[in-house]
Design a protein around this motif. Structure first.
Motif, PDB file in Angstrom:
ATOM      1  N   GLN A   1       3.083   8.019  -4.568  1.00 24.79           N
ATOM      2  CA  GLN A   1       4.060   8.160  -3.973  1.00 24.79           C
ATOM      3  C   GLN A   1       5.101   7.556  -3.346  1.00 24.79           C
ATOM      4  O   GLN A   1       6.142   7.179  -3.520  1.00 24.79           O
ATOM      5  N   HIS A   2       4.437   7.943  -1.986  1.00 29.81           N
ATOM      6  CA  HIS A   2       4.404   7.274  -1.022  1.00 29.81           C
ATOM      7  C   HIS A   2       4.810   5.892  -1.262  1.00 29.81           C
ATOM      8  O   HIS A   2       5.719   5.189  -0.522  1.00 29.81           O
TER       9      HIS A   2
ATOM     10  N   GLU B   1      -4.240  14.351  -3.768  1.00 27.20           N
ATOM     11  CA  GLU B   1      -3.564  13.266  -2.563  1.00 27.20           C
ATOM     12  C   GLU B   1      -3.664  11.864  -3.113  1.00 27.20           C
ATOM     13  O   GLU B   1      -2.402  11.214  -2.712  1.00 27.20           O
ATOM     14  N   GLN B   2      -4.018  11.863  -4.092  1.00 26.15           N
ATOM     15  CA  GLN B   2      -3.685   9.523  -4.387  1.00 26.15           C
ATOM     16  C   GLN B   2      -2.461   9.517  -5.182  1.00 26.15           C
ATOM     17  O   GLN B   2      -2.069   8.879  -4.677  1.00 26.15           O
TER      18      GLN B   2
ATOM     19  N   GLU C   1      -5.447  -0.678  -6.097  1.00 24.66           N
ATOM     20  CA  GLU C   1      -6.440  -0.536  -6.303  1.00 24.66           C
ATOM     21  C   GLU C   1      -6.375   0.961  -6.123  1.00 24.66           C
ATOM     22  O   GLU C   1      -7.389   1.546  -6.740  1.00 24.66           O
ATOM     23  N   LEU C   2      -5.539   1.751  -5.609  1.00 28.40           N
ATOM     24  CA  LEU C   2      -5.362   3.460  -5.904  1.00 28.40           C
ATOM     25  C   LEU C   2      -4.988   3.969  -7.365  1.00 28.40           C
ATOM     26  O   LEU C   2      -6.418   4.384  -7.223  1.00 28.40           O
TER      27      LEU C   2
ATOM     28  N   HIS D   1       7.469   4.496  -2.796  1.00 27.55           N
ATOM     29  CA  HIS D   1       9.012   4.554  -1.987  1.00 27.55           C
ATOM     30  C   HIS D   1       8.808   3.267  -0.736  1.00 27.55           C
ATOM     31  O   HIS D   1      10.114   2.656  -1.197  1.00 27.55           O
ATOM     32  N   GLN D   2       7.767   2.880  -1.127  1.00 28.59           N
ATOM     33  CA  GLN D   2       7.545   1.631   0.249  1.00 28.59           C
ATOM     34  C   GLN D   2       8.237   0.417  -0.518  1.00 28.59           C
ATOM     35  O   GLN D   2       8.871  -0.487  -0.608  1.00 28.59           O
ATOM     36  N   ARG D   3       7.565   0.565  -2.484  1.00 30.49           N
ATOM     37  CA  ARG D   3       8.085  -0.490  -2.755  1.00 30.49           C
ATOM     38  C   ARG D   3       9.211  -1.083  -3.242  1.00 30.49           C
ATOM     39  O   ARG D   3      10.071  -2.080  -3.000  1.00 30.49           O
ATOM     40  N   GLN D   4      10.118   0.405  -3.341  1.00 29.71           N
ATOM     41  CA  GLN D   4      11.347   0.315  -3.580  1.00 29.71           C
ATOM     42  C   GLN D   4      12.560  -0.344  -2.642  1.00 29.71           C
ATOM     43  O   GLN D   4      13.612  -0.851  -2.409  1.00 29.71           O
ATOM     44  N   PHE D   5      11.895   0.252  -1.258  1.00 27.58           N
ATOM     45  CA  PHE D   5      12.736  -0.505  -0.120  1.00 27.58           C
ATOM     46  C   PHE D   5      12.850  -1.753   0.868  1.00 27.58           C
ATOM     47  O   PHE D   5      13.460  -2.466   0.639  1.00 27.58           O
TER      48      PHE D   5
END
Length: 146
Positions: free
Chosen positions: A54-55, A48-49, A13-14, A58-62
């Motif tokens: 990127q954030h 910003e997008q 979506e982003l 990082h969540q996906r990788q975690f």
């Protein structure tokens, strides 16, 4: 696993929103006269997008570490399909961003050429004094040292 699905959907979506932002940037850069304040706001939105994306990555990788899954998620058809959507958007965004970079480069070259022309005109205008008479320096010609 549901969280990874939700995150991938949010990333897709982003990416769609980012695509719209890059399209707006391209439209602004394609105009004869660039609307600098609007281009600046568009660039800020894009930054910003990208930061949010990127954030999320990082969540996906975690989450991948937690679940033991890894992109391209060959063991899960749903996640694999979501990942393919993300990859397709990313490829399209890369191409659009390259075009925007080329457009920006054209504007920078045009501005540089304009500045050079103005600089030349300024140096030529020194040949005349404020009254319009040839200055003494211009009459003497270039100086040489031996």
């Amino acid at each position: 696993m549901k969280t990874l699905e939700t995150l991938l959907a949010a990333m897709a979506e982003l990416l769609i929103k980012l695509e719209a932002t890059l399209a707006q940037e391209q439209q602004l850069l394609s105009a004869g006269q660039v609307n600098a304040p609007l281009l600046h706001r568009t660039t800020e939105t894009k930054d910003e997008q990208l930061s949010t994306l990127q954030h999320m990555n990082h969540q996906r990788q975690f989450l991948e570490q937690e679940t033991g899954l890894q992109a391209p998620y060959e063991s899960d058809a749903g996640l694999q399909a979501d990942w393919e959507i993300i990859l397709n958007h990313t490829r399209a965004l890369q191409q659009r961003n390259q075009r925007n970079g080329l457009l920006l480069d054209v504007h920078l070259k045009l501005n540089q050429r304009g500045l050079s022309t103005m600089s030349e005109q300024r140096s030529l205008s020194r040949m005349y004094d404020p009254a319009g008479h040839a200055s003494a320096q211009a009459l003497l010609g270039p100086k040489f040292s031996v």
